[in-house]
Motif scaffolding. Structure first.
Motif, PDB file in Angstrom:
ATOM      1  N   GLY A  18       0.857  -1.067   0.050  1.00 33.21           N
ATOM      2  CA  GLY A  18       0.112  -0.093  -0.001  1.00 33.21           C
ATOM      3  C   GLY A  18       0.900   1.277   0.083  1.00 33.21           C
ATOM      4  N   VAL A  19       2.101   1.162  -0.417  1.00 32.68           N
ATOM      5  CA  VAL A  19       2.968   2.413  -0.202  1.00 32.68           C
ATOM      6  C   VAL A  19       2.818   3.096  -1.683  1.00 32.68           C
ATOM      7  N   GLY A  20       2.167   2.298  -2.730  1.00 38.06           N
ATOM      8  CA  GLY A  20       2.029   3.515  -3.853  1.00 38.06           C
ATOM      9  C   GLY A  20       2.870   2.608  -5.141  1.00 38.06           C
ATOM     10  N   LYS A  21       3.109   1.371  -4.990  1.00 42.08           N
ATOM     11  CA  LYS A  21       3.898   0.728  -6.372  1.00 42.08           C
ATOM     12  C   LYS A  21       3.039   0.671  -7.388  1.00 42.08           C
TER      13      LYS A  21
ATOM     14  N   THR B  50       0.452   2.837  -8.198  1.00 40.23           N
ATOM     15  CA  THR B  50       0.216   4.128  -8.480  1.00 40.23           C
ATOM     16  C   THR B  50       1.573   4.587  -9.181  1.00 40.23           C
TER      17      THR B  50
ATOM     18  N   ASN C 135      -4.228  -4.472  -9.490  1.00 38.92           N
ATOM     19  CA  ASN C 135      -5.193  -3.481  -9.719  1.00 38.92           C
ATOM     20  C   ASN C 135      -4.693  -2.483 -10.807  1.00 38.92           C
TER      21      ASN C 135
ATOM     22  N   ASN D 159       7.286   8.204  -1.480  1.00 38.93           N
ATOM     23  CA  ASN D 159       5.948   8.601  -1.939  1.00 38.93           C
ATOM     24  C   ASN D 159       5.005   9.105  -0.853  1.00 38.93           C
ATOM     25  N   ARG D 160       4.107   9.740  -0.910  1.00 43.79           N
ATOM     26  CA  ARG D 160       3.152  10.351  -0.125  1.00 43.79           C
ATOM     27  C   ARG D 160       3.710  11.274   0.878  1.00 43.79           C
TER      28      ARG D 160
ATOM     29  N   PRO E 272       4.393  14.009  -3.734  1.00 41.77           N
ATOM     30  CA  PRO E 272       3.605  14.412  -2.678  1.00 41.77           C
ATOM     31  C   PRO E 272       2.441  13.584  -2.462  1.00 41.77           C
ATOM     32  N   GLU E 273       1.732  13.550  -1.157  1.00 41.44           N
ATOM     33  CA  GLU E 273       0.546  13.176  -0.911  1.00 41.44           C
ATOM     34  C   GLU E 273      -0.376  13.809  -1.803  1.00 41.44           C
ATOM     35  N   SER E 274      -1.315  13.178  -2.559  1.00 41.84           N
ATOM     36  CA  SER E 274      -2.329  14.060  -3.359  1.00 41.84           C
ATOM     37  C   SER E 274      -3.694  13.625  -3.041  1.00 41.84           C
TER      38      SER E 274
ATOM     39  N   ILE F   4      -5.227  11.579  -6.348  1.00 40.39           N
ATOM     40  CA  ILE F   4      -4.924  10.451  -6.481  1.00 40.39           C
ATOM     41  C   ILE F   4      -6.226   9.484  -6.122  1.00 40.39           C
TER      42      ILE F   4
ATOM     43  N   SER G 111      -8.582   7.470  -8.482  1.00 40.85           N
ATOM     44  CA  SER G 111      -8.244   5.952  -8.516  1.00 40.85           C
ATOM     45  C   SER G 111      -9.507   5.314  -8.896  1.00 40.85           C
TER      46      SER G 111
HETATM   47  N1  LIG Z   1       1.066  10.011  -3.432  1.00 42.54           N
HETATM   48  C1  LIG Z   1      -0.104   9.639  -3.394  1.00 42.54           C
HETATM   49  N2  LIG Z   1      -1.161  10.367  -2.692  1.00 42.54           N
HETATM   50  C2  LIG Z   1      -2.322   9.966  -2.189  1.00 42.54           C
HETATM   51  N3  LIG Z   1      -2.708   8.724  -2.269  1.00 42.54           N
HETATM   52  C3  LIG Z   1      -1.771   7.914  -2.748  1.00 42.54           C
HETATM   53  C4  LIG Z   1      -0.546   8.259  -3.303  1.00 42.54           C
HETATM   54  N4  LIG Z   1       0.292   7.233  -4.007  1.00 42.54           N
HETATM   55  C5  LIG Z   1      -0.862   6.239  -3.701  1.00 42.54           C
HETATM   56  N5  LIG Z   1      -1.705   6.486  -3.142  1.00 42.54           N
HETATM   57  C6  LIG Z   1      -2.944   5.621  -2.663  1.00 42.54           C
HETATM   58  O1  LIG Z   1      -2.541   4.654  -1.821  1.00 42.54           O
HETATM   59  C7  LIG Z   1      -3.493   3.374  -2.088  1.00 42.54           C
HETATM   60  C8  LIG Z   1      -2.419   2.459  -2.321  1.00 42.54           C
HETATM   61  O2  LIG Z   1      -1.565   2.594  -3.373  1.00 42.54           O
HETATM   62  P1  LIG Z   1      -1.076   1.177  -4.145  1.00 42.54           P
HETATM   63  O3  LIG Z   1      -0.449   2.130  -5.723  1.00 42.54           O
HETATM   64  O4  LIG Z   1      -2.102   0.552  -4.856  1.00 42.54           O
HETATM   65  O5  LIG Z   1      -0.031   0.682  -3.445  1.00 42.54           O
HETATM   66  P2  LIG Z   1       0.880  -0.686  -3.639  1.00 42.54           P
HETATM   67  O6  LIG Z   1       0.618  -1.051  -4.983  1.00 42.54           O
HETATM   68  O7  LIG Z   1       1.932  -0.430  -3.066  1.00 42.54           O
HETATM   69  O8  LIG Z   1      -0.127  -1.510  -2.938  1.00 42.54           O
HETATM   70  C9  LIG Z   1      -4.153   3.874  -3.258  1.00 42.54           C
HETATM   71  O9  LIG Z   1      -5.542   4.050  -2.653  1.00 42.54           O
HETATM   72  C10 LIG Z   1      -3.548   4.804  -3.788  1.00 42.54           C
HETATM   73  O10 LIG Z   1      -4.689   5.769  -4.445  1.00 42.54           O
END
Ligand SMILES: Nc1ncnc2c1ncn2[C@@H]1O[C@H](COP(=O)(O)OP(=O)(O)O)[C@@H](O)[C@H]1O
Ligand SMILES: [Mg+2]
Length: 265
Positions: A13-16, A18, A45, A172-173, A203-205, A208, A212
């Motif tokens: 859930g760290v943003g891979k 995304t 996803n 990220n974030r 940045p935290e956005s 997104i 999403s």
């Molecule tokens: N920079 C960001 N700002 C806000 N939300 C983010 C950001 N990057 C990712 N997210 C949110 O965090 C959640 C997990 O991101 P995700 O890309 O699925 O992580 P992972 O693939 O590492 O499990 C999603 O709901 C996504 O929209």
């Protein structure tokens, strides 16, 4: 030959996913041909973020099993014609992918595309191993939290055992308001803790979260997250070292007001 880059992390859930999508989009906007692969089988996803979920006829497992040709399984982005995704399926969660066949598939893709970005599962497991084994580079995603960095450190020591280039850490974030108040780890502190170079900060956005699942490509064009992705893509592509300044809008008198508003909402 194109570059095969595995996107990995310690924590989930760290943003891979995304980042795989956002980085791919920015590289494609720079004129590079890009293919995104979803190796997070079961929890996949990437197709949703890509807007491809209704267009999938064949997936990664079908390609590997020889049930289709690679190009039959690739879905092109609606707006960005040099950006493709190869999805995986939720139902193939217990299917063991052949290392040899995945390697072959990714090599074929790298002979056609400038970049092949591989969205890996979190942590250390067989599919992460496969992703790292079939790539020539790896990017490690963290958030500015100690637990994320500590788990990333463990993955980093695994990456070092593979015959590939470690391209660096993406933070990220990042919350600019918290950074400005000294309440969050900076990318320099994270680089120090992981003894690694940070190649990008995102940045935290709020955008997104809103987007999403239904990414409206045009409507987020001016969002700061896209600027940060463009910067990251330039760094990856050219080796430049520009870091997005998440604190910019929180400096000075107006910045102080924004910081306080952010805190109260
Ligand atoms: N920079 C960001 N700002 C806000 N939300 C983010 C950001 N990057 C990712 N997210 C949110 O965090 C959640 C997990 O991101 P995700 O890309 O699925 O992580 P992972 O693939 O590492 O499990 C999603 O709901 C996504 O929209
Ligand atoms: Mg993911």
């Amino acid at each position: 030959m194109g570059r095969k880059i595995a996107v990995v992390s310690g924590k989930g859930g760290v943003g891979k996913t995304t980042i795989t999508f956002g980085l791919g989009l920015s590289l494609a906007k720079m004129g590079k041909s890009v293919c995104l692969i979803d190796l997070d089988i079961g929890l996949n996803n990437l197709d949703m973020l890509f807007g491809a979920q209704d267009k999938i006829m064949f997936d990664l497992a079908d390609c590997i099993d020889g049930k289709c040709r690679i190009k039959q399984a690739l879905v092109r982005h609606e707006k960005q014609e040099n950006l493709y995704v190869l999805s995986s399926s939720k139902s193939d969660v217990f299917t063991e992918i052949s290392e040899l066949k995945l390697n072959l598939l990714l090599s074929k893709l790298a002979s056609v595309f400038d970049f092949v970005l591989i969205d890996c599962p979190a942590g250390i497991n067989r599919n992460v191993y496969l992703g790292l084994k079939s790539s020539n580079e790896a990017l490690l995603v963290v958030t500015p939290h100690i637990a994320s960095i500590s788990d990333a450190d463990k993955v980093l020591s695994v990456i070092k055992g593979f015959d590939l280039n470690f391209s660096g850490v993406i933070v990220n974030r990042v919350r600019g308001d918290m950074l400005a108040k000294g309440e969050s780890l900076s990318h320099k502190q994270i680089a120090y803790l992981l003894k690694s170079e940070v190649v990008g900060v995102l940045p935290e956005s709020d955008q997104i979260n809103v987007q999403s699942g239904n990414l409206e490509y045009k409507s987020i064009n001016k969002d700061e997250i896209l600027l940060a992705f463009d910067m990251l893509a330039t760094n990856i592509e050219s080796g430049r070292k520009q870091i997005f300044d998440c604190q910019k809008q929180y400096r000075g008198f107006l910045g102080m007001i924004r910081r306080n508003i952010k805190r109260s909402v």
